[in-house]
Enzyme design. Structure first.
Site, PDB file in Angstrom:
ATOM      1  N   GLU A 144       0.873  -1.176   0.000  1.00  0.00           N
ATOM      2  CA  GLU A 144       0.000   0.000   0.000  1.00  0.00           C
ATOM      3  C   GLU A 144       0.907   1.221   0.000  1.00  0.00           C
ATOM      4  OE1 GLU A 144      -4.038   0.023   2.163  1.00  0.00           O
ATOM      5  OE2 GLU A 144      -2.664  -1.047   3.472  1.00  0.00           O
ATOM      6  N   ALA A 155      -2.757   5.932   7.807  1.00  0.00           N
ATOM      7  CA  ALA A 155      -1.588   5.693   8.645  1.00  0.00           C
ATOM      8  C   ALA A 155      -0.272   5.980   7.945  1.00  0.00           C
ATOM      9  CB  ALA A 155      -1.602   4.234   9.103  1.00  0.00           C
ATOM     10  N   HIS A 229      -6.995   4.390  -0.912  1.00  0.00           N
ATOM     11  CA  HIS A 229      -6.418   5.636  -0.376  1.00  0.00           C
ATOM     12  C   HIS A 229      -6.512   6.717  -1.451  1.00  0.00           C
ATOM     13  CE1 HIS A 229      -4.892   4.093   3.462  1.00  0.00           C
ATOM     14  NE2 HIS A 229      -4.752   2.956   2.806  1.00  0.00           N
ATOM     15  N   ASN A 253     -13.412   2.740   3.513  1.00  0.00           N
ATOM     16  CA  ASN A 253     -12.368   3.377   4.307  1.00  0.00           C
ATOM     17  C   ASN A 253     -11.292   3.966   3.404  1.00  0.00           C
ATOM     18  OD1 ASN A 253     -13.161   2.553   7.184  1.00  0.00           O
ATOM     19  ND2 ASN A 253     -13.226   0.618   6.076  1.00  0.00           N
ATOM     20  N   ALA A 254     -10.833   5.165   3.759  1.00  0.00           N
ATOM     21  CA  ALA A 254      -9.797   5.878   3.005  1.00  0.00           C
ATOM     22  C   ALA A 254     -10.265   6.188   1.575  1.00  0.00           C
ATOM     23  CB  ALA A 254      -8.486   5.106   2.992  1.00  0.00           C
ATOM     24  N   GLY A 346     -17.549  -4.903  12.383  1.00  0.00           N
ATOM     25  CA  GLY A 346     -18.602  -4.085  12.967  1.00  0.00           C
ATOM     26  C   GLY A 346     -18.113  -2.733  13.429  1.00  0.00           C
ATOM     27  N   ASP A 370      -7.234  -6.872   7.670  1.00  0.00           N
ATOM     28  CA  ASP A 370      -6.406  -5.663   7.773  1.00  0.00           C
ATOM     29  C   ASP A 370      -5.822  -5.585   9.182  1.00  0.00           C
ATOM     30  OD1 ASP A 370      -5.160  -3.451   6.700  1.00  0.00           O
ATOM     31  OD2 ASP A 370      -6.796  -2.075   7.126  1.00  0.00           O
ATOM     32  N   LEU A 407      -9.376   5.111  17.336  1.00  0.00           N
ATOM     33  CA  LEU A 407      -9.247   3.707  16.970  1.00  0.00           C
ATOM     34  C   LEU A 407      -7.930   3.494  16.228  1.00  0.00           C
ATOM     35  CD1 LEU A 407     -12.926   3.164  15.895  1.00  0.00           C
ATOM     36  CD2 LEU A 407     -11.768   1.840  17.648  1.00  0.00           C
TER      37      LEU A 407
END
Length: 484
Positions: A144, A155, A229, A253-254, A346, A370, A407
């Protein structure tokens, strides 16, 4: 009757997942000497051979072993941390491969986040395919970055994120040309067996300068290109798929949130099987100018949180637009929707979002963890050491940076993702199993060897009870883990 062993094993009194997601009561034959699944019809009825061993599974499910194509580490080892000792790194890989079989995983693709450029060639060499004894197969690597959208970096350290001004040549100069050769050449040499399955995955943002061109060249060399991303628009995401991108990295996400006028990357799940035709160059992505950082000065370390939670630091955003396309007069072109990864803990994605995605495109769904280095199904809740003198607070499947509500990644196991998936979507257990076996294998083009019960495939198997809990795990026809 010959007294010599023929190595044949017959699993009986079990349910086998079919490729349509159903479960069928049927025996499975394997050759434990070669570690492959056999065609029972040819073995028993035509060759009239009898098994040396019969394994009665008591009505439980015998599934292909799970495949995790995005995992950052586990059991105290982080795939992205290399401290100059190649043997220590290999020992860490071996540890994860041995321990992860408890979760039903028989094959994984170690994932590394954006690194210093000089580290890539060494890391990717260490991550060549490897099958340690009595352990899950390490299929290759998933990188990534560093060709990501700065606004959706998660991150990844901002000074290390770059564009690809020279297209695929920029990828070669970063990862090392030897890492990006044709698959056959990549697998040749060294101690890699000729039958070894090898996998390479690159996650990049197609709107970043030079990435769109690289997608096409990478895919032609057998590399699975993932969109992730990214802030790209629907048009750019569609062009990326038409150029060869096969998968979406950790859906929802991202990336931009779903917008009804421009659904961006998420909208690919609802794409028509036909798109307006025309060359992919019609969708020229918007070059980005990320902060490349200083090559000589010191760089400030960015607080590390899960890449999937970048919305904590950056707004959800609107897709980056390039231009308005002119109407095409060239008719319609068939369009195949990409696969998509999804973290089903979740936390990273709401259960309703998981169900929405699966309802739109069930055949493309791939369950991933992940997971971080702290992954361990036996790890107790509380404070745990991490890296750079930082600590994490674990509460169930949630990880927080100590003293914050931020998180910090996933600790969910893939077998739990499968069980969660049944609960979140209402699908059958067989359909959920498919998302952790056949679908990832199809995405990577290895379904004849991994992720299926086809004759000739590797006998990588997991025995599950009717609730989807792991009872035992088998790799190449040998039992490597069993529940006490």
């Amino acid at each position: 009757m010959s007294s010599s062993s023929n190595g044949l094993v017959c699993f009986t009194n079990c349910l086998l997942p079919r490729e349509d997601g159903s479960l069928v009561e049927k025996d499975l034959w394997i050759d434990e000497r070669r570690g492959v699944i056999l065609d029972a019809q040819k073995t028993f009825f035509l060759r009239r051979e009898r098994p040396d061993k019969i394994v009665d599974l008591g009505g439980n499910i015998l599934s292909p072993g799970y495949i995790d194509i995005q995992i950052n580490g586990g059991f105290g080892f982080d795939f992205s941390v290399y401290e100059g000792d190649g043997q220590a790194y290999r020992d860490g890989l071996k540890l994860v491969a041995e321990r992860i079989t408890e979760t039903g995983v028989t094959a994984l693709v170690p994932t590394i986040i954006t690194q210093e450029k000089s580290l890539y060639p060494k890391l990717l060499h260490l991550l060549r395919p490897w099958s340690p004894p009595a352990a899950a197969h390490l299929l290759g690597w998933h990188v990534e970055g560093p060709f990501l959208q700065l606004a959706k970096r998660g991150a990844h350290a901002p000074p290390l994120i770059v564009s690809a001004p020279d297209g695929f040549s920029s990828f070669e100069s970063t990862y090392g040309p030897e890492s990006l050769v044709e698959t056959e050449d990549w697998l040749m040499g060294g101690d890699i067996d000729q039958d070894t399955v090898g996998v390479r995955i690159i996650t990049g943002a197609p709107e970043v300068e030079g990435v769109m061109e690289a997608i096409s060249k990478a895919s032609k060399r057998g590399i699975c290109f993932n969109i992730g991303h990214s802030m790209c628009s629907t048009d750019v995401a569609t062009a990326a798929v038409r150029n060869g991108a096969r998968c979406i990295t950790h859906l929802f996400n991202a990336m931009p949130q779903l917008h009804h006028r421009d659904p961006s990357i998420i909208g690919l799940l609802g794409a028509s099987p036909y798109t307006s035709s025309g060359p992919a160059s019609d969708f020229v992505p918007l070059p980005s100018s990320p902060d490349k950082g200083s090559s000589s000065g010191t760089t400030q370390k960015t607080p590390y949180v899960s890449e999937a939670f970048d919305e904590i630091q950056t707004p959800p955003g609107t897709p980056v637009k390039r231009h308005t396309r002119q109407p095409s007069t060239l008719g319609q072109t068939p369009f195949e929707r990409p696969f998509y990864e999804i973290i089903v803990d979740g936390i990273h994605s709401h259960p309703n979002s998981v169900r929405l995605a699966y309802s739109a495109h069930p055949d493309g769904c791939i369950l991933i963890t992940d997971a971080m280095r702290i992954l361990d199904p036996h790890l107790k809740d509380g404070i745990h050491e991490w890296r750079d003198s930082r600590r994490l607070f674990k509460e169930g499947d949630k990880l927080y940076l100590e003293g914050t509500t931020t998180l910090a990644g996933s600790v969910v196991t893939l077998d739990k993702c499968v069980r969660n998936f049944v609960q979140f979507t209402g699908c059958s257990l067989g359909e959920a199993i498919k998302c952790a076996t056949l679908n990832p294998a199809r995405c990577l083009g290895i379904e004849n060897k991994k992720g299926s019960l086809r004759a000739g495939a590797d006998a990588d198997l997991v025995v599950l009870d009717r609730q989807g809990k792991v009872l035992s795990t088998w790799v190449k026809g040998k039992k490597v883990w069993e529940k006490n």
